[in-house]
Every structure is written in C-alpha cells, then in structure tokens.
Design an enzyme around this catalytic site. Structure first.
Site, PDB file in Angstrom:
ATOM      1  N   HIS A 122      46.516  31.948  27.142  1.00 29.30           N
ATOM      2  CA  HIS A 122      45.684  32.924  27.285  1.00 29.30           C
ATOM      3  C   HIS A 122      44.975  33.267  25.677  1.00 29.30           C
ATOM      4  O   HIS A 122      45.400  32.950  24.947  1.00 29.30           O
ATOM      5  CB  HIS A 122      46.241  34.327  27.600  1.00 29.30           C
ATOM      6  N   ASP A 199      54.740  34.600  24.641  1.00 25.85           N
ATOM      7  CA  ASP A 199      54.009  35.885  25.304  1.00 25.85           C
ATOM      8  C   ASP A 199      54.489  36.174  26.860  1.00 25.85           C
ATOM      9  O   ASP A 199      54.534  35.253  27.795  1.00 25.85           O
ATOM     10  CB  ASP A 199      52.431  34.852  25.737  1.00 25.85           C
ATOM     11  N   GLN A 202      53.089  37.758  31.409  1.00 28.51           N
ATOM     12  CA  GLN A 202      53.290  37.529  33.022  1.00 28.51           C
ATOM     13  C   GLN A 202      54.548  37.238  33.489  1.00 28.51           C
ATOM     14  O   GLN A 202      54.825  36.899  34.489  1.00 28.51           O
ATOM     15  CB  GLN A 202      52.253  36.119  33.265  1.00 28.51           C
ATOM     16  N   LYS A 225      50.738  45.587  33.373  1.00 32.55           N
ATOM     17  CA  LYS A 225      51.047  44.417  34.454  1.00 32.55           C
ATOM     18  C   LYS A 225      52.407  44.723  34.855  1.00 32.55           C
ATOM     19  O   LYS A 225      53.006  44.080  35.919  1.00 32.55           O
ATOM     20  CB  LYS A 225      51.012  43.300  33.756  1.00 32.55           C
ATOM     21  N   CYS A 371      40.389  34.563  30.836  1.00 32.10           N
ATOM     22  CA  CYS A 371      40.649  34.432  29.842  1.00 32.10           C
ATOM     23  C   CYS A 371      41.413  33.248  29.486  1.00 32.10           C
ATOM     24  O   CYS A 371      42.334  33.276  28.273  1.00 32.10           O
ATOM     25  CB  CYS A 371      41.297  35.650  29.121  1.00 32.10           C
TER      26      CYS A 371
END
Ligand code: C6P
Length: 412
Positions: A122, A199, A202, A225, A371
């Site tokens: 991202h 990261d 997600q 999220k 993104c």
C-alpha cells in the site's frame, strides 16, 4: 463457528436500503461497519466518563485514564504482545509506519543503506520511506512479485544483503488478499541482520495474529478496518527497540520532565515511559475505548472462526465468479492462500462504472487502484473493482452480487 445472520443483528447500518435494495456491504477492506457494542461503548464513554487522561486527579479523569490504559492492555493481549508498553496508539496504519520511518529511520538509516519493500505494498508502506530516503540518502529497494501477486521467497532471499536495514512487507495484500508468510520473511530478514515491519492493516481484522509467533519487530494496523472507529490505530514494537527510539511528536504527555535552566536559557527534557513516549498531546481516548470494544467483539467470535467464515465466502465467490463470462479476477485463483478480497474487471467497463452500477443494486464495492498503484502497474491495469468480505457477509449476498454482475455484463 458463529452465525453470520445473528452477527448481522449487531450492525444497525445493515438494516438500511440503498436504491431500494437491501444494503450489501462489500467494501470491508476500505473500512468495516461498526457493531452496536462499539457504538454503545463510545456513547457510554462520552455520556459517563469523558475527561482528559493522565493529567487530573478527579474521578472522571481517573475513569478515563483507566479505560484508555485498559484499551492498550486488551490490544496487547489480542496480538500477543508481551505487555501494553509495546502497544502505541496512533491514528492508523499510515501514522504507525510514519512513526517507524521518522523515529527509527531518521536515526538509524544512512547513505548506502537499503529499505526493502515489495511491489504489492500500500502507498503508506512506500511513500514514508521514499520521503525519508530524500533526507537521509538511503535507497528504497523494490522486490518484484510473481504474476499472481505472491512473493517469491528465493527472490526475497536474494534481495537481502547487509545493506538492507529494514524489510517492510504487508501481511495481506489489500488488492489481491494474498496472505504473505511474514513469519518466514521475518526469520530470513533477521538472519540477514535486518528488522522486520509488518503492515497488518488487512490481516489483524481477519486472521489470528500473534506477534511473538511472527517475531516481527513492528506491526502496524488500523482500528477502523476491525470494527473500531476511525482515527485510532496501533503500532506494536518490540520493547527493546521502542526504548531506543526517539519520540515521533513532541508535546505534552510524552515527557517526564521539561526543566528550564535560567543560566543556559535552555530546557532539559526527559521522555515518559512506554508507550506514552510516543503519544504526544491529548490522545484519541474515545477511539481507544471503541477499539477495545471492537477487540472484545472479535475475541468473542474467535479469530479462527472469522478466518474460516471469510475463507468459505471467498471460495464460494471465486467459484461463482467463473459463471461471469466477461469478468476477469486478478491475483491467485487458489482461494486457500488468500483472505476475503477479490479484485476484478468486467470487459468493456471502467472499474468506477462497475462500482456505480453495483451501487444501483445496493452493493458497495471499491474501484480504482486502492492506493497500490505499483501492483496495478505490475498487473498492467489502470484500475480494478474490488469486493471484500467480513463477518456479517453471507452466501446469499454473494448470489445477489453474481446476478448483478451478470446483468451488468449483458447491458453492454
Ligand atoms: N487500505 C483500502 O481500501 P489507514 O488509511 O492508515 O487506515 O490504512 C492504510 C493502509 C495500509 N496498508 C494497507 C495494506 C491498507 O489496506 C491500508 C488501507 C484501504 O484498501 C484504504 S486505501
């Protein structure tokens, strides 16, 4: 396993109709919907406990402080951190990565060094490093990905050298849903003397993650999220690394003492303990309270169950998408190596038009490059449509989605 139909009852927004159709929310990778339990926790905080934290001695401030600290503790347990001192509250994944770039990178990176990222990152795991590289003169090195968007572990090993000081990789791609073996990547990075930043934007909402097991040095994720409110997120860092890092922002709360010397007319400043050293100014207290409620909700469902539910939906959707003759799905076709994210395009349609047409059926998806432009370039795409699932989605919703896609295909 939980019952998604029962789960749905906790989400007031799912009762809405959009364009005379029941709302089907398939834009969960962008942000999730919020259950009553999270909304109530925020309401209760403002109605009963609102005050600033770590400052006053009055009852309300003590209550707010207790809740805010408890929220750090709950998140620490949720991700298997050693203690709440390793859990810094920030605005979201973007701020968490910027914190590492500036607090760690500004001091530790120099000309000749490399920061290794992948083409599937991202932008928030690319841009902070590119900005800092202009100040410090190090190189941002991009690891190519396979044609289906997965990482080639041999190529990863080859990209490492003593020059690489930190590896920054997403756990789950927000475009393809590919789950990276970040435990293995962290092991290889460490063997080569590099730190590992994951990261988790997600992954944390969708699959069980324990930082001690992954052995990553940093993990960044966003509350919004994972059923929590916007404006709150987390940077996990190993205590011994966080302790050596300089603060990111300066101000109140992050200091122990600011002492003015009238002779030198300078201030001597010492930093507060972890994690407060990295939380300058009045923090997002109600965000922390909302995130704690979200974490408790997910724990009740069980993260293994969350993963299993999404796997079932993804497998079903991938199978049914084969019926849509003009629709191409990108990324791996094997639904067992990915989370509930499906990027696609319909022949002859721009992705934004597909999203707008689906909206007329009450179906919310994302369109554009999410993104993650380098990965779209790799796929030779200017954009894609993206459906992404969560705990409250059902097979019936996927059926409606497939029927709508078929009608859109026929409309040209
Ligand atoms: N992806 C999406 O629709 P923030 O905005 O800071 O909460 O999260 C940034 C971010 C970082 N990494 C990954 C893998 C992400 O997916 C995101 C957010 C959203 O895909 C908004 S662009």
């Amino acid at each position: 396993m939980f019952d998604p139909y029962k789960v749905r009852e906790d989400f007031p927004i799912l009762k809405r109709k959009i364009n005379n159709h029941p709302l089907i929310y398939f834009d969960n990778a962008a942000t999730s919907q919020k259950p009553r339990q999270v909304i109530d926790a925020i309401k209760e905080y403002y109605e009963q406990h609102n005050a600033n934290v770590h400052r006053a001695v009055h009852t309300l401030s003590l209550e707010a402080t207790e809740l805010y600290e408890e929220a750090h503790g709950e998140v620490a347990k949720f991700i298997g951190a050693r203690s709440m001192e390793e859990v810094v509250f920030v605005r979201g994944t973007t701020e968490a990565i910027n914190l590492v770039a500036y607090s760690w990178g500004l001091k530790s990176l120099k000309q000749g060094d490399e920061v290794l990222v992948t083409l599937m990152e991202h932008h928030s795991n690319i841009v902070p490093w590119e900005i800092l590289s202009k100040i410090k003169g190090f190189k941002v090195k991009y690891l190519d990905v396979n044609n289906d968007g997965t990482i080639n572990h041999e190529a990863f090993k080859e990209a490492l050298s003593p020059k690489v000081k930190i590896v920054c990789v997403t756990h789950v791609s927000n475009v393809t849903g590919v789950i990276n073996d970040v435990k293995l990547l962290a092991k290889i990075a460490h063997e080569n003397g590099a730190l590992m930043l994951v990261d988790g934007a997600q992954s944390i909402p969708h699959i069980p993650v324990k930082v001690k097991d992954l052995d990553c040095d940093f993990l960044a994720f966003s509350g919004h999220k994972m059923l929590g409110p916007t404006g709150i997120g987390v940077l996990y860092g190993k205590r011994e690394i966080l302790e050596k890092m300089e603060p990111f922002h300066g101000g109140g709360e992050m200091i122990r003492e600011v002492s003015f010397n009238p002779k030198t007319r300078k201030c001597t400043i010492s930093w507060n303990d972890l994690p407060w050293k990295f939380e300058a100014g009045t923090p997002n207290i109600c965000g922390g309270v909302g995130l704690m409620a979200a974490v408790k909700y997910l724990k009740t469902l069980g993260m293994e169950n969350v993963k299993a539910h999404e796997c079932t939906l993804t497998e079903y959707a991938m199978k049914r998408l084969k019926e849509c003759e003009k629709t191409t799905v990108y990324g791996p076709q094997d639904s067992t190596i990915k989370c509930g994210i499906i990027p696609f395009n319909i022949e002859g349609f721009n992705s934004h038009d597909v999203a707008l047409l689906l909206d007329s059926y009450g179906i919310m998806i994302r369109s554009g490059f999410h993104c993650a432009q380098p990965l779209h370039q790799k796929f030779k795409l200017s954009s894609s449509a993206r459906a992404s699932f969560y705990i409250y989605n059902t097979k019936e919703e996927i059926d409606s989605f497939i029927e709508a896609l078929k009608e859109i295909e026929q409309s040209l």
